[in-house]
Design a protein around this motif. Structure first.
Motif, PDB file in Angstrom:
ATOM      1  N   VAL A  85       0.869  -1.165   0.000  1.00 34.24           N
ATOM      2  CA  VAL A  85       0.000   0.000   0.000  1.00 34.24           C
ATOM      3  C   VAL A  85       0.908   1.218   0.000  1.00 34.24           C
ATOM      4  O   VAL A  85       1.698   1.411   0.929  1.00 34.24           O
ATOM      5  CB  VAL A  85      -0.927   0.007   1.229  1.00 34.24           C
ATOM      6  CG1 VAL A  85      -1.789   1.258   1.238  1.00 34.24           C
ATOM      7  CG2 VAL A  85      -1.800  -1.253   1.251  1.00 34.24           C
ATOM      8  N   SER A  86       0.845   2.018  -1.059  1.00 33.42           N
ATOM      9  CA  SER A  86       1.755   3.151  -1.178  1.00 33.42           C
ATOM     10  C   SER A  86       1.326   4.274  -0.244  1.00 33.42           C
ATOM     11  O   SER A  86       0.156   4.422   0.095  1.00 33.42           O
ATOM     12  CB  SER A  86       1.802   3.653  -2.618  1.00 33.42           C
ATOM     13  OG  SER A  86       0.515   4.062  -3.041  1.00 33.42           O
ATOM     14  N   GLY A  87       2.304   5.056   0.173  1.00 34.25           N
ATOM     15  CA  GLY A  87       2.033   6.167   1.072  1.00 34.25           C
ATOM     16  C   GLY A  87       3.298   6.615   1.762  1.00 34.25           C
ATOM     17  O   GLY A  87       4.415   6.407   1.279  1.00 34.25           O
ATOM     18  N   ILE A  88       3.126   7.210   2.931  1.00 34.36           N
ATOM     19  CA  ILE A  88       4.232   7.771   3.705  1.00 34.36           C
ATOM     20  C   ILE A  88       4.636   6.826   4.827  1.00 34.36           C
ATOM     21  O   ILE A  88       3.796   6.218   5.493  1.00 34.36           O
ATOM     22  CB  ILE A  88       3.823   9.134   4.301  1.00 34.36           C
ATOM     23  CG1 ILE A  88       3.812  10.198   3.203  1.00 34.36           C
ATOM     24  CG2 ILE A  88       4.759   9.576   5.427  1.00 34.36           C
ATOM     25  CD1 ILE A  88       5.190  10.483   2.624  1.00 34.36           C
ATOM     26  N   GLY A  89       5.950   6.735   5.072  1.00 35.43           N
ATOM     27  CA  GLY A  89       6.475   5.936   6.166  1.00 35.43           C
ATOM     28  C   GLY A  89       7.287   4.758   5.669  1.00 35.43           C
ATOM     29  O   GLY A  89       7.247   4.391   4.490  1.00 35.43           O
ATOM     30  N   ALA A  90       8.027   4.161   6.579  1.00 31.74           N
ATOM     31  CA  ALA A  90       8.852   2.997   6.268  1.00 31.74           C
ATOM     32  C   ALA A  90       8.144   1.739   6.758  1.00 31.74           C
ATOM     33  O   ALA A  90       8.072   1.498   7.974  1.00 31.74           O
ATOM     34  CB  ALA A  90      10.220   3.120   6.931  1.00 31.74           C
ATOM     35  N   PHE A 116      -5.115 -14.034   1.680  1.00 28.22           N
ATOM     36  CA  PHE A 116      -4.853 -13.063   2.744  1.00 28.22           C
ATOM     37  C   PHE A 116      -4.300 -11.772   2.160  1.00 28.22           C
ATOM     38  O   PHE A 116      -4.781 -10.668   2.440  1.00 28.22           O
ATOM     39  CB  PHE A 116      -3.816 -13.595   3.742  1.00 28.22           C
ATOM     40  CG  PHE A 116      -4.262 -14.738   4.594  1.00 28.22           C
ATOM     41  CD1 PHE A 116      -5.595 -14.950   4.883  1.00 28.22           C
ATOM     42  CD2 PHE A 116      -3.327 -15.618   5.118  1.00 28.22           C
ATOM     43  CE1 PHE A 116      -5.998 -16.006   5.671  1.00 28.22           C
ATOM     44  CE2 PHE A 116      -3.719 -16.670   5.914  1.00 28.22           C
ATOM     45  CZ  PHE A 116      -5.051 -16.867   6.192  1.00 28.22           C
ATOM     46  N   ASP A 117      -3.247 -11.917   1.337  1.00 29.83           N
ATOM     47  CA  ASP A 117      -2.545 -10.739   0.834  1.00 29.83           C
ATOM     48  C   ASP A 117      -3.463  -9.876  -0.018  1.00 29.83           C
ATOM     49  O   ASP A 117      -3.445  -8.636   0.075  1.00 29.83           O
ATOM     50  CB  ASP A 117      -1.319 -11.167   0.025  1.00 29.83           C
ATOM     51  CG  ASP A 117      -0.170 -11.626   0.901  1.00 29.83           C
ATOM     52  OD1 ASP A 117      -0.237 -11.395   2.128  1.00 29.83           O
ATOM     53  OD2 ASP A 117       0.794 -12.206   0.374  1.00 29.83           O
ATOM     54  N   SER A 118      -4.247 -10.516  -0.861  1.00 33.60           N
ATOM     55  CA  SER A 118      -5.142  -9.757  -1.731  1.00 33.60           C
ATOM     56  C   SER A 118      -6.226  -9.050  -0.922  1.00 33.60           C
ATOM     57  O   SER A 118      -6.491  -7.862  -1.120  1.00 33.60           O
ATOM     58  CB  SER A 118      -5.768 -10.688  -2.764  1.00 33.60           C
ATOM     59  OG  SER A 118      -6.658  -9.976  -3.596  1.00 33.60           O
ATOM     60  N   LEU A 119      -6.859  -9.758   0.000  1.00 27.81           N
ATOM     61  CA  LEU A 119      -7.948  -9.168   0.772  1.00 27.81           C
ATOM     62  C   LEU A 119      -7.450  -8.050   1.684  1.00 27.81           C
ATOM     63  O   LEU A 119      -8.115  -7.020   1.838  1.00 27.81           O
ATOM     64  CB  LEU A 119      -8.655 -10.243   1.595  1.00 27.81           C
ATOM     65  CG  LEU A 119      -9.392 -11.333   0.803  1.00 27.81           C
ATOM     66  CD1 LEU A 119      -9.972 -12.378   1.749  1.00 27.81           C
ATOM     67  CD2 LEU A 119     -10.492 -10.732  -0.065  1.00 27.81           C
ATOM     68  N   ARG A 120      -6.289  -8.226   2.273  1.00 23.68           N
ATOM     69  CA  ARG A 120      -5.768  -7.204   3.182  1.00 23.68           C
ATOM     70  C   ARG A 120      -5.405  -5.920   2.456  1.00 23.68           C
ATOM     71  O   ARG A 120      -5.393  -4.845   3.062  1.00 23.68           O
ATOM     72  CB  ARG A 120      -4.539  -7.740   3.920  1.00 23.68           C
ATOM     73  CG  ARG A 120      -4.873  -8.556   5.151  1.00 23.68           C
ATOM     74  CD  ARG A 120      -3.609  -9.031   5.795  1.00 23.68           C
ATOM     75  NE  ARG A 120      -3.870  -9.613   7.113  1.00 23.68           N
ATOM     76  CZ  ARG A 120      -2.973 -10.286   7.816  1.00 23.68           C
ATOM     77  NH1 ARG A 120      -1.754 -10.448   7.331  1.00 23.68           N
ATOM     78  NH2 ARG A 120      -3.270 -10.782   8.996  1.00 23.68           N
ATOM     79  N   ASN A 121      -5.103  -6.006   1.189  1.00 22.18           N
ATOM     80  CA  ASN A 121      -4.754  -4.801   0.448  1.00 22.18           C
ATOM     81  C   ASN A 121      -5.982  -4.028  -0.015  1.00 22.18           C
ATOM     82  O   ASN A 121      -5.836  -2.978  -0.640  1.00 22.18           O
ATOM     83  CB  ASN A 121      -3.863  -5.160  -0.749  1.00 22.18           C
ATOM     84  CG  ASN A 121      -2.427  -5.404  -0.338  1.00 22.18           C
ATOM     85  OD1 ASN A 121      -1.920  -4.760   0.575  1.00 22.18           O
ATOM     86  ND2 ASN A 121      -1.769  -6.345  -0.978  1.00 22.18           N
ATOM     87  N   ASP A 122      -7.162  -4.541   0.282  1.00 19.85           N
ATOM     88  CA  ASP A 122      -8.396  -3.817   0.010  1.00 19.85           C
ATOM     89  C   ASP A 122      -8.736  -3.008   1.260  1.00 19.85           C
ATOM     90  O   ASP A 122      -9.049  -3.586   2.304  1.00 19.85           O
ATOM     91  CB  ASP A 122      -9.527  -4.800  -0.306  1.00 19.85           C
ATOM     92  CG  ASP A 122     -10.818  -4.098  -0.716  1.00 19.85           C
ATOM     93  OD1 ASP A 122     -11.216  -3.130  -0.033  1.00 19.85           O
ATOM     94  OD2 ASP A 122     -11.443  -4.543  -1.690  1.00 19.85           O
TER      95      ASP A 122
END
Length: 546
Positions: free
Chosen positions: A158-163, A289-295
């Motif tokens: 998930v793109s955005g700010i932070g490490a 898991f990975d796909s659903l969590r990125n929603d």
């Protein structure tokens, strides 16, 4: 050689994961990101980061903080500047690494970090409890991790700010079973640094609790990597190795039967519980898991759990263990939202029993007398009642069946199934149960006759008497359910099959929806099937909110 291959195939029926490496994680040295602008502050930030690569940890940390501050200044003016964002994120990641290298703990004591002729005062808020104490974890910036493997051909973030970080518990939790947690924590976190003059405030943000973060004059979406913690867990713990072992010797791995939350419990989120099939482990759900969590919508409204069990057990017994754990989370987390169950293959058969009112009907199919009047020892009667006498669970609100053999599979009753079933070691407890119940069983000429207690492969056969008894019972009214199955792209339904489970077995009348995808038996890995699960989960919340 051919006979050995047949035995391996027999043991792999209904399984999707096998023994291949699902994830590998290696560390690497990340490169300073290039900048696409001529901004003087970003050039200075890049020079700080280049110097930091050659210095000792404390000096490097000063350069990291300077680069983070410079790039954040640019973001205050141009919040969409991708070069400033990547430079800031890189700087924060290096700062976290140098804090660990320098053995600093700014959450306990602020530290003066020298830079040029001045210094930064680095601090972190004190942890709210022991579980949030950063010193209990090894922190890995995800840009230092090279992740690959069968389930990690891409690295969605998930793109955005932070490490984005992976927080790995340094010690195992001795209360993991009672608390329904992982034995060792593998969790996502995101580090950000806020500046006020020369004060640098480091924060560790839980991405399950915050989607955005305020920095400077702006509010930014939070950068997150949900897949990296899962990859590290699988790479280090190798859960897939249990799949085969738990089929052939379920008694040896009895203590691995448990329900586990994959993220901190949140009463506001609906629990989704994934139940794997034969020869599988919860690792087989990783792509989903990975796909659903990125929603973000699903992430906001749901929390993920897994039920793991030795899949050599007859599935009615595995279902009884599942009910015990569901009772346990009712006690541990009272007033939690009603759960959604997602079951693959035999896991779907276990879920089917959670929404079925059997009462003592199945018992009477097996015995001529009621449970109380059947002459059995107390231990044997208790085990059989827990497995054969049950009603639907009011805490289940919806079920999704994936590649589920509701009426069994002929593979399990054929020669392949017989080989596989013969290799499963019967637990000693079941041997005595079979000996005491065999003289009391009502004869059923339509059912398969065995000279031992049925195991998981036996209870997947179409002529297994338990499978036949359940098929006669309706699913409890008012609980919606859905079916997803594969046809290997042949488009020949209703004569289709996923190669193991035919359509006549996986189809259920009354399903809210039924989707056939171009997949073999491992339909839970299919992108179209995963998209359908996301659609159903969103529909579920829409219905619940009416």
């Amino acid at each position: 050689m051919k006979s050995w291959k047949n035995i391996v195939f027999a043991l792999s029926i209904f399984g999707a994961c096998g023994c291949a490496h699902l994830a590998t994680v290696k560390t690497m040295q990340p490169r300073v990101p290039p900048i696409a602008s001529s901004d003087a502050q970003l050039r200075d930030a890049t020079e700080c980061l280049m110097r930091a690569e050659r210095e000792e940890p404390i000096v490097s940390l000063g350069n990291d903080l300077a680069a983070a501050k410079l790039s954040l200044n640019v973001l205050d003016q141009r919040p969409d500047d991708s070069s400033a964002q990547s430079t800031y994120n890189f700087s924060v990641g290096r700062a976290v690494g140098n804090i660990e290298r320098a053995n600093l703990q700014p959450w306990r004591q602020s530290s003066r970090i020298p830079f040029n002729q001045g210094s930064f005062l680095l601090s972190t808020a004190r942890p709210v409890d022991a579980e949030h104490d950063p010193s209990r974890y090894d922190l890995f910036p995800t840009d230092t991790l090279k992740i690959s493997g069968r389930f990690f051909k891409t690295s969605p973030r998930v793109s955005g700010i932070g490490a984005p970080l992976v927080a790995v518990g340094r010690e195992e939790n001795p209360q993991f079973r009672q608390q329904y947690k992982l034995r060792r924590v593998y969790a996502p976190a995101t580090a950000v640094i806020q500046f006020s003059g020369q004060k640098a405030d480091l924060k560790f943000v839980d991405p399950f609790q915050a989607e955005r973060v305020a920095l400077g004059k702006r509010n930014f979406p939070l950068a997150v990597d949900f897949s990296a913690p899962t990859a590290m867990l699988i790479a280090r713990e190798r859960p897939e190795r249990l799949g085969f072992a738990r089929v052939i010797n379920p008694q040896k791995y009895a203590d691995t039967a448990r329900l586990t939350q994959l993220q901190p419990f949140d009463r506001a989120r609906t629990p989704v519980i994934f139940v794997h099939g034969l020869q599988e482990t919860p690792a087989s759900w990783t792509p989903m898991f990975d796909s659903l969590r990125n929603d973000p919508w699903i992430r906001e409204h749901y929390q993920f759990w897994v039920y793991s069990y030795p899949s050599g057990y007859p599935y009615p017994y595995s279902a009884a263990l599942f009910r015990q754990d569901l009772d346990g989370i009712d006690r541990a987390f009272p007033n939690h939202k009603r759960v959604v169950l997602i079951g693959h293959s035999m896991g779907g058969m276990i879920c089917r029993l959670m929404i079925t009112d059997a009462g003592d009907k199945i018992w009477h199919d097996f015995f001529a007398t009621s449970p109380a009047k059947t002459p059995l020892s107390s231990d044997t009667r208790k085990l059989l009642e827990e497995s054969l006498v049950f009603n639907h669970r009011p805490d289940v609100q919806r079920v999704i069946f994936i590649s589920t053999p509701h009426r069994g599979s002929k593979l399990a009753s054929g020669w392949i199934g017989r080989i596989g079933a013969a290799l499963v070691r019967t637990p000693r407890r079941f041997t005595s149960v079979y000996a005491s119940t065999k003289p009391l069983l009502v004869a059923d000429p339509a059912a398969r006759t065995l000279k031992r207690m049925p195991n998981s492969v036996d209870t997947l056969a179409p002529n297994d008497r338990f499978v036949q008894a359940v098929d006669k019972l309706p699913i409890t009214r008012g609980i919606p359910y859905h079916s997803i199955m594969g046809d290997r792209g042949r488009g020949n339904t209703p004569n289709s099959s996923d190669g193991i489970v035919p359509y006549w077995s996986s189809h259920l009348d009354g399903a809210q929806s039924e989707l056939i995808v171009n997949s073999d038996h491992g339909a839970q890995l299919n992108p179209e099937a995963i998209h359908e699960v996301a659609r159903i989960l969103k529909e579920n919340l829409a219905v619940a909110s009416r």
